[in-house]
Structures are given as structure tokens and as C-alpha cells.
Design an enzyme around this catalytic site. Sequence first.
Site, mmCIF file in Angstrom:
data_model
loop_
_atom_site.group_PDB
_atom_site.id
_atom_site.type_symbol
_atom_site.label_atom_id
_atom_site.label_comp_id
_atom_site.label_asym_id
_atom_site.label_seq_id
_atom_site.Cartn_x
_atom_site.Cartn_y
_atom_site.Cartn_z
ATOM 1 N N SER A 15 0.844 -1.199 0.000
ATOM 2 C CA SER A 15 0.000 0.000 0.000
ATOM 3 C C SER A 15 0.879 1.248 0.000
ATOM 4 C CB SER A 15 -0.916 -0.018 1.229
ATOM 5 O OG SER A 15 -0.173 -0.302 2.382
ATOM 6 N N GLU A 17 1.066 5.600 0.763
ATOM 7 C CA GLU A 17 0.480 6.787 1.397
ATOM 8 C C GLU A 17 0.854 8.034 0.598
ATOM 9 O OE1 GLU A 17 0.437 7.111 5.703
ATOM 10 O OE2 GLU A 17 1.301 9.113 5.461
ATOM 11 N N ASP A 109 -1.761 16.384 15.508
ATOM 12 C CA ASP A 109 -0.947 17.226 16.394
ATOM 13 C C ASP A 109 -1.528 18.619 16.438
ATOM 14 O OD1 ASP A 109 1.029 15.345 17.150
ATOM 15 O OD2 ASP A 109 1.822 15.462 15.108
ATOM 16 N N PHE A 217 14.096 12.904 10.373
ATOM 17 C CA PHE A 217 13.439 11.705 10.896
ATOM 18 C C PHE A 217 13.714 11.569 12.394
ATOM 19 C CE2 PHE A 217 13.944 9.215 6.632
ATOM 20 C CZ PHE A 217 12.876 9.903 6.101
ATOM 21 N N HIS A 267 3.677 -0.866 3.879
ATOM 22 C CA HIS A 267 2.997 0.383 3.537
ATOM 23 C C HIS A 267 4.089 1.418 3.261
ATOM 24 C CE1 HIS A 267 -0.340 3.274 3.680
ATOM 25 N NE2 HIS A 267 0.396 4.058 4.452
HETATM 26 P P1 FAD Z 1 -3.055 8.869 20.029
HETATM 27 O O1 FAD Z 1 -3.181 7.419 19.798
HETATM 28 O O2 FAD Z 1 -4.204 9.571 20.624
HETATM 29 O O3 FAD Z 1 -1.759 9.085 20.923
HETATM 30 C C1 FAD Z 1 -1.207 10.394 21.108
HETATM 31 C C2 FAD Z 1 -0.370 10.410 22.374
HETATM 32 O O4 FAD Z 1 -1.233 10.340 23.503
HETATM 33 C C3 FAD Z 1 0.564 9.200 22.498
HETATM 34 O O5 FAD Z 1 1.745 9.629 23.101
HETATM 35 C C4 FAD Z 1 -0.196 8.250 23.394
HETATM 36 O O6 FAD Z 1 0.650 7.359 24.100
HETATM 37 C C5 FAD Z 1 -0.896 9.249 24.324
HETATM 38 N N1 FAD Z 1 -2.141 8.714 24.884
HETATM 39 C C6 FAD Z 1 -3.080 7.979 24.248
HETATM 40 N N2 FAD Z 1 -4.073 7.666 25.095
HETATM 41 C C7 FAD Z 1 -3.760 8.215 26.289
HETATM 42 C C8 FAD Z 1 -4.394 8.254 27.568
HETATM 43 N N3 FAD Z 1 -5.551 7.607 27.796
HETATM 44 N N4 FAD Z 1 -3.779 8.945 28.570
HETATM 45 C C9 FAD Z 1 -2.597 9.597 28.361
HETATM 46 N N5 FAD Z 1 -1.946 9.594 27.175
HETATM 47 C C10 FAD Z 1 -2.520 8.907 26.158
HETATM 48 N N6 FAD Z 1 -1.036 13.263 11.390
HETATM 49 C C11 FAD Z 1 -1.836 14.079 10.675
HETATM 50 O O7 FAD Z 1 -2.020 15.258 11.034
HETATM 51 N N7 FAD Z 1 -2.456 13.645 9.536
HETATM 52 C C12 FAD Z 1 -2.321 12.377 9.078
HETATM 53 O O8 FAD Z 1 -2.908 12.015 8.057
HETATM 54 C C13 FAD Z 1 -1.487 11.475 9.818
HETATM 55 N N8 FAD Z 1 -1.293 10.200 9.401
HETATM 56 C C14 FAD Z 1 -0.552 9.344 10.181
HETATM 57 C C15 FAD Z 1 -0.442 7.995 9.783
HETATM 58 C C16 FAD Z 1 0.304 7.105 10.546
HETATM 59 C C17 FAD Z 1 0.405 5.652 10.103
HETATM 60 C C18 FAD Z 1 0.950 7.548 11.729
HETATM 61 C C19 FAD Z 1 1.781 6.576 12.538
HETATM 62 C C20 FAD Z 1 0.852 8.885 12.126
HETATM 63 C C21 FAD Z 1 0.106 9.796 11.363
HETATM 64 N N9 FAD Z 1 -0.056 11.135 11.736
HETATM 65 C C22 FAD Z 1 -0.848 11.973 10.996
HETATM 66 C C23 FAD Z 1 0.659 11.666 12.897
HETATM 67 C C24 FAD Z 1 -0.176 11.596 14.197
HETATM 68 O O9 FAD Z 1 -1.324 12.391 14.088
HETATM 69 C C25 FAD Z 1 0.716 12.097 15.330
HETATM 70 O O10 FAD Z 1 1.781 11.196 15.528
HETATM 71 C C26 FAD Z 1 0.015 12.386 16.676
HETATM 72 O O11 FAD Z 1 0.980 12.964 17.550
HETATM 73 C C27 FAD Z 1 -0.509 11.151 17.371
HETATM 74 O O12 FAD Z 1 -1.609 10.684 16.767
HETATM 75 P P2 FAD Z 1 -2.237 9.278 17.227
HETATM 76 O O13 FAD Z 1 -3.441 9.096 16.429
HETATM 77 O O14 FAD Z 1 -1.217 8.218 17.239
HETATM 78 O O15 FAD Z 1 -2.668 9.672 18.721
#
Ligand code: FAD
Length: 297
Positions: A15, A17, A109, A217, A267
Site C-alpha cells: 500500500s 500513502e 498534532d 526523521f 505500507h
Molecule cells: P493517540 O493514539 O491519541 O496518541 C497520542 C499520544 O497520547 C501518544 O503519546 C499516546 O501514548 C498518548 N495517549 C493515548 N491515550 C492516552 C491516555 N488515555 N492517557 C494519556 N496519554 C494517552 N497526522 C496528521 O495530522 N495527519 C495524518 O494524516 C497522519 N497520518 C498518520 C499515519 C500514521 C500511520 C501515523 C503513525 C501517524 C500519522 N499522523 C498523521 C501523525 C499523528 O497524528 C501524530 O503522531 C500524533 O501525535 C498522534 O496521533 P495518534 O493518532 O497516534 O494519537
Amino acid sequence: MRISQLLSIERPTVSFEFYPPKTESARESLLEAIDHLAQIRPDFVSMTYGAGGSTRALSLDVSAQIKGHTQGEVMTHLTGVCHTHDEIRGIADQLWGIGITNVMALRGDMPQDSEDPNPFKSFRYAKDLISFLKNIHDFCIGSGCYPEGHLETPDLAVGIMHLKEKVDAGCDFLVTQMFLDNDSYFRFRDKVVSAGINVPIVPGIMPVTGFAQLAKFESKFGVKLPEKLRSLVAPLEGDKIAIERVGVEWAANQCEGLLLGGAPGVHFYTLNKSHATVDVWERLRLTDSYKSRKEQS
Ligand code: FAD
């Protein structure tokens, strides 16, 4: 088809991205890259979602366009940051209406230019977005994971605890942040499985194409840079073609090792370009690990 289903029947999957192109000429280049990558016959492609407002609508628009332009499934990313429940409901209806049933749900973020004092008010974490989306339509939902830890949660064990909550909220599969050392993936996968998480974990691969990129990175995403790769790339500073050659070789070896070790697919983070990914694929498809896995599927 649901990507979770593809991951269970079509192994290994491949896949790509992409991110939303901001100009007309960038959009044309993206479509050219997609056409060039079509020879690999991707199982799915994904379109990222901008953290700020400007590229958000573009994400949906380009997703709809590439849905008619590629033979694999299209997955749109969605982030909860700066969105209200009503906005996400509207976007979910829109996606479902155009037949996009696979969504990568993320927290996102804090946008640098945000004036919103509480951008995470509706969706604090990705898990909140995942459970919300699941209640709107029967989406197949992917989410992100971090084999070398997420910058906000340096303790990997705690990160995996949070990951479990995310999967329990309804996430069907995971895609990792890019990494350059396969041991990170395998160690992480073992810990994740021990924590009772049983969804497929697709490794995210980005072929290195430049010297400055490596430092980014490390600093921006916390990616660990293997000493061997550093020593291969450092003497080549300024020679883009030679660095790309090393990057392709490294990524192809990574993919081969990952598939041999049982990863469900790969991916590619393409950065909207096709050549490095096609070169990696050309190397990979001739390897025994890929051929034998493909024959078994
Ligand atoms: P979460 O899973 O919510 O985690 C965020 C942080 O909060 C982590 O440190 C986690 O450990 C912590 N956390 C989670 N739950 C709790 C809790 N209950 N209590 C305390 N802390 C907690 N960003 C974009 O803007 N657009 C995109 O399209 C995009 N695509 C991505 C695709 C992939 C495959 C990946 C790996 C990342 C992508 N990102 C994207 C980046 C991502 O949005 C950032 O890395 C963001 O900081 C974390 O998102 P998450 O969904 O992993 O968050």
C-alpha cells in the site's frame, strides 16, 4: 473491501500513502506518480489529512478523485484535533456517501498556527475519534502506532497500554510510523501481542532519499538511525543519486526481512513520488520471501 479483510486474505499486501497536493501542478504530478505505481497493483492507497484547516477539504476531494483513478481501495486519514463532533459526523457521512469505507483515524498534532485554546476538546485521543466513527457508520478503521515510541510518551510500555485502549475502541488494524531498524518492529510486535493486541500491524517504510531527511526523521519523529545506515550515507552528502541508491537498497532489505519475519504487508510513505518506491519494489518482488508468501496467499 475492508482493509482488515484484505490483510487476512491477500498476503503480503502493498500500500502507498500520499498527501493532499496543494497546487494544480502538484495534483497532476501526484496522478502521474499514482499511474507509475499502478504497475505494483497496490491493495490500498491512503490520503493523509492536514492538521490545519487548509488541506482538510483537499484531503477529501483528492481521495474522491483517486478513488476513480486507482484499482486498490482508498483510505482517507482523519484527525480529531480542532474538530467538533458535528464536523466529524458530516465528514464521515460524506466519505461513506462516496464509498470510502476505510478510514485511518488519528488524533493529529496541535497545528502551529492554531488560535484554538483547546484543540483537543472533542477528541482528546485517537481512541475517542475511533469509537465516535464506529457509531456513525460501519467503517473499517486503521490507526497509527510507534515501534520506537511516540514523542509524548517515551515509555513504550505505557504507549502500548494506550494502544490497547485504541484497539479496544474499535481499531481494526495498525500502520506503524516509519522506522529504519527492523528489530524495532519485531520487538514492538512481540510486546504488543503480549499485551493482548491481536490486530495486524503493517510496517510503514520510507526509502531514504536525502541526507537532511535523516536528521529530520530523528528530531521530528524520534526515528532511531542505525549506525550502519549513518555510516553508509554520511560520506555521500551532496550526492543525491548515491544516497537514493543506498536508501532503496536499505528499504528493500528492510521489506524482505519484515516479510520473512511475518509482517502482513508493507505500507510505503511515498511523499507523492514514485521512483524510489518502484525501485524498492523491483528489488523486493524478486526475493524468495515475497514470492513464497505470495504463492501461499
Ligand atoms: P493517540 O493514539 O491519541 O496518541 C497520542 C499520544 O497520547 C501518544 O503519546 C499516546 O501514548 C498518548 N495517549 C493515548 N491515550 C492516552 C491516555 N488515555 N492517557 C494519556 N496519554 C494517552 N497526522 C496528521 O495530522 N495527519 C495524518 O494524516 C497522519 N497520518 C498518520 C499515519 C500514521 C500511520 C501515523 C503513525 C501517524 C500519522 N499522523 C498523521 C501523525 C499523528 O497524528 C501524530 O503522531 C500524533 O501525535 C498522534 O496521533 P495518534 O493518532 O497516534 O494519537
